[in-house]
Enzyme design. Structure first.
Site, mmCIF file in Angstrom:
data_model
loop_
_atom_site.group_PDB
_atom_site.id
_atom_site.type_symbol
_atom_site.label_atom_id
_atom_site.label_comp_id
_atom_site.label_asym_id
_atom_site.label_seq_id
_atom_site.Cartn_x
_atom_site.Cartn_y
_atom_site.Cartn_z
ATOM 1 N N ARG A 188 0.822 -1.226 0.000
ATOM 2 C CA ARG A 188 0.000 0.000 0.000
ATOM 3 C C ARG A 188 0.856 1.277 0.000
ATOM 4 O O ARG A 188 0.500 2.277 0.622
ATOM 5 C CB ARG A 188 -0.932 0.052 1.217
ATOM 6 C CG ARG A 188 -2.006 -1.015 1.257
ATOM 7 C CD ARG A 188 -3.031 -0.816 0.140
ATOM 8 N NE ARG A 188 -4.233 -1.592 0.357
ATOM 9 C CZ ARG A 188 -4.415 -2.847 -0.061
ATOM 10 N NH1 ARG A 188 -3.469 -3.483 -0.731
ATOM 11 N NH2 ARG A 188 -5.555 -3.467 0.161
ATOM 12 N N GLU A 195 -5.558 4.583 5.591
ATOM 13 C CA GLU A 195 -5.183 4.345 4.198
ATOM 14 C C GLU A 195 -5.589 5.519 3.287
ATOM 15 O O GLU A 195 -4.781 5.988 2.496
ATOM 16 C CB GLU A 195 -5.799 3.033 3.726
ATOM 17 C CG GLU A 195 -5.191 2.597 2.422
ATOM 18 C CD GLU A 195 -5.645 1.218 2.020
ATOM 19 O OE1 GLU A 195 -5.181 0.261 2.636
ATOM 20 O OE2 GLU A 195 -6.438 1.108 1.085
ATOM 21 N N SER A 250 -10.870 -0.346 2.515
ATOM 22 C CA SER A 250 -10.162 -0.471 3.798
ATOM 23 C C SER A 250 -9.797 0.923 4.300
ATOM 24 O O SER A 250 -9.121 1.671 3.595
ATOM 25 C CB SER A 250 -8.865 -1.257 3.621
ATOM 26 O OG SER A 250 -9.123 -2.538 3.144
HETATM 27 N N1 EPU Z 1 -11.541 -10.328 10.071
HETATM 28 C C1 EPU Z 1 -12.161 -10.073 11.268
HETATM 29 N N2 EPU Z 1 -13.232 -9.243 11.273
HETATM 30 C C2 EPU Z 1 -13.710 -8.653 10.144
HETATM 31 C C3 EPU Z 1 -13.081 -8.925 8.904
HETATM 32 C C4 EPU Z 1 -11.974 -9.758 8.903
HETATM 33 O O1 EPU Z 1 -11.780 -10.584 12.318
HETATM 34 O O2 EPU Z 1 -14.669 -7.865 10.245
HETATM 35 C C5 EPU Z 1 -10.360 -11.189 10.084
HETATM 36 C C6 EPU Z 1 -10.668 -12.580 9.534
HETATM 37 O O3 EPU Z 1 -10.027 -13.522 10.328
HETATM 38 C C7 EPU Z 1 -10.033 -12.589 8.172
HETATM 39 C C8 EPU Z 1 -8.884 -11.595 8.327
HETATM 40 O O4 EPU Z 1 -9.340 -10.633 9.281
HETATM 41 O O5 EPU Z 1 -9.575 -13.842 7.825
HETATM 42 C C9 EPU Z 1 -8.525 -10.908 7.033
HETATM 43 O O6 EPU Z 1 -9.691 -10.346 6.432
HETATM 44 P P1 EPU Z 1 -9.816 -10.200 4.847
HETATM 45 O O7 EPU Z 1 -9.502 -11.482 4.191
HETATM 46 O O8 EPU Z 1 -11.118 -9.558 4.550
HETATM 47 O O9 EPU Z 1 -8.607 -9.250 4.463
HETATM 48 P P2 EPU Z 1 -8.037 -7.910 5.102
HETATM 49 O O10 EPU Z 1 -6.626 -8.162 5.503
HETATM 50 O O11 EPU Z 1 -8.972 -7.381 6.139
HETATM 51 C C10 EPU Z 1 -6.993 -6.986 2.886
HETATM 52 C C11 EPU Z 1 -7.039 -5.716 2.088
HETATM 53 C C12 EPU Z 1 -8.325 -5.644 1.280
HETATM 54 C C13 EPU Z 1 -8.367 -6.844 0.338
HETATM 55 C C14 EPU Z 1 -8.308 -8.128 1.181
HETATM 56 C C15 EPU Z 1 -8.204 -9.359 0.311
HETATM 57 C C16 EPU Z 1 -5.741 -4.123 3.372
HETATM 58 C C17 EPU Z 1 -5.751 -2.903 4.235
HETATM 59 N N3 EPU Z 1 -6.933 -4.568 2.980
HETATM 60 O O12 EPU Z 1 -8.057 -6.935 3.839
HETATM 61 O O13 EPU Z 1 -8.260 -4.458 0.494
HETATM 62 O O14 EPU Z 1 -9.545 -6.844 -0.442
HETATM 63 O O15 EPU Z 1 -7.114 -8.101 2.025
HETATM 64 O O16 EPU Z 1 -6.928 -9.417 -0.244
HETATM 65 O O17 EPU Z 1 -4.667 -4.626 3.065
HETATM 66 C C18 EPU Z 1 -8.945 -2.197 0.203
HETATM 67 O O18 EPU Z 1 -7.757 -1.921 0.181
HETATM 68 O O19 EPU Z 1 -9.847 -1.324 0.109
HETATM 69 C C19 EPU Z 1 -9.330 -3.591 0.417
HETATM 70 C C20 EPU Z 1 -10.588 -3.964 0.548
#
Ligand code: EPU
Length: 342
Positions: free
Chosen positions: A168, A336, A241
């Site tokens: 990012r 972000e 995000s």
């Molecule tokens: N989780 C929670 N609560 C929630 C959501 C998620 O506990 O409300 C936990 C779950 O265990 C889940 C983990 O967090 O397995 C990761 O969640 P997720 O797979 O949704 O990914 P993220 O790390 O929260 C990142 C990116 C997203 C991207 C997804 C998929 C960042 C800041 N965000 O989210 O990017 O779509 O991975 O690759 O790196 C964006 O940048 O706008 C965006 C949506």
């Protein structure tokens, strides 16, 4: 091509930012060519007003009205260059819609950006934060970008390594305002392996023979996974995000794991990314709503504008969340989206 820029005053920006914040621009212009962009920048400096380059408006918060010139990037261009065996270079103008470009490449059978389907925003904004999702980042396929260097007014080419990409992050964040991206070139391939290891995606394609999949199938899978978890800004305004996943030393990660065995994150060789969504969720924020703004009920990382929330409302909520996470886990969350205006 007639690209004489039309300058307007006191323009409503509510439908030009995905958080739907009802800010106004003192001056506004839409540019469809590099020449028009240069004219707009000259116009701003002649009047000593600050320019703001606006792509899809999907990664910023208007803290108030913008007192300068908003320059909306509308440079459109899509063509293939250097088709060579299985590989080809896709050339995209900064004003192209990112998701449409993903579908365009995938429909032509080219692989490399299908995991980045449905990310809102324009092509020109994509390198700024090195957009990434489901194990793929823009830097994996980006060859170079053309940009106007505002230090000297020249159009230059920045190769992938000169963009200093990381999670990012890029040179465009480190030197804000210096470069205005006009064109992005991506090297795509008809045969590179798909990246389907990310849990949600692996689950979606479980039982399917990967060899039967086309890049369009993968893009559709990503769209389905995203739609299940992330709100559509057209239905519920948001900026994706709202915080980056914080990167901590492996030692900190292991200590956290001892206290919280179900902590979510992505440990690497030297450090670990903690899932900010998990931290926020643990603090009880998921689904919170204070009338105007709130936290999405399926992804705690996404702040949403339910009903005429201002940028200040969103930022105040973000501060409360950040304070809670800091107090409970000792981890500082970094926002972000960029904050402008006000
Ligand atoms: N989780 C929670 N609560 C929630 C959501 C998620 O506990 O409300 C936990 C779950 O265990 C889940 C983990 O967090 O397995 C990761 O969640 P997720 O797979 O949704 O990914 P993220 O790390 O929260 C990142 C990116 C997203 C991207 C997804 C998929 C960042 C800041 N965000 O989210 O990017 O779509 O991975 O690759 O790196 C964006 O940048 O706008 C965006 C949506």
């Amino acid at each position: 091509m007639n690209s004489e820029p039309q300058f307007r005053e006191n323009v409503f920006l509510g439908d030009l930012n995905s958080l739907g914040i009802a800010a106004r621009a003192r001056y506004f212009v839409s540019v469809t060519s590099v020449e028009a962009l240069q004219q707009a920048l000259d116009w701003a400096s002649a009047r000593a007003v600050e320019p703001l380059i606006l792509g899809g408006g999907s990664n910023l918060v208007f803290a108030g009205d913008f007192p300068g010139l908003v320059i909306r990037m509308a440079i459109s261009r899509r063509c293939w260059e250097r088709i060579d065996g299985d590989e080809a270079t896709l050339v995209l103008g900064a004003g192209e819609n990112w998701h449409d470009s993903v579908l365009y490449a995938a429909s032509a059978g080219y692989r490399g950006i299908e995991n980045l389907a449905l990310i809102p925003g324009t092509v020109g904004a994509a390198p700024v934060q090195n957009i990434g999702a489901y194990g793929t980042e823009l830097r994996d396929t980006l060859v170079d970008v053309s940009a106007l260097d505002r230090h000297n007014g020249h159009e230059i080419t920045l190769t992938n390594s000169l963009c200093h990409f990381s999670y990012r992050d890029s040179v465009f964040k480190h030197e804000p305002g210096r470069y205005v991206i006009t064109t992005v070139r991506l090297r795509l391939s008809r045969s590179r392996p798909f990246s389907l290891d990310y849990r949600d995606l692996a689950e979606y394609f479980e039982g399917q023979d990967v060899h039967d999949l086309t890049p369009l199938d993968v893009a559709r899978g990503v769209m389905s996974v995203r739609r299940r978890k992330l709100p559509d800004p057209a239905q519920l305004p948001n900026a994706g995000s709202f915080f980056k996943n914080p990167v901590v030393p492996l030692e900190t990660w292991r200590t956290l794991q001892k206290s919280y065995p179900d902590i979510a994150g992505y440990p690497g060789d030297d450090n670990a990314k903690v899932a900010a969504a998990w931290l926020i969720d643990q603090c009880g924020w998921k689904g919170y709503r204070n009338g105007k703004v709130g936290v999405h009920n399926r992804q705690a990382l996404v702040l949403v504008n339910h009903s005429n929330g201002s940028g200040q409302d969103v930022l105040a909520l973000a501060d409360r969340i950040r304070n809670d996470v800091q107090a409970r886990f000792g981890i500082a969350l970094e926002m972000e989206p960029g904050v402008v205006g006000g």
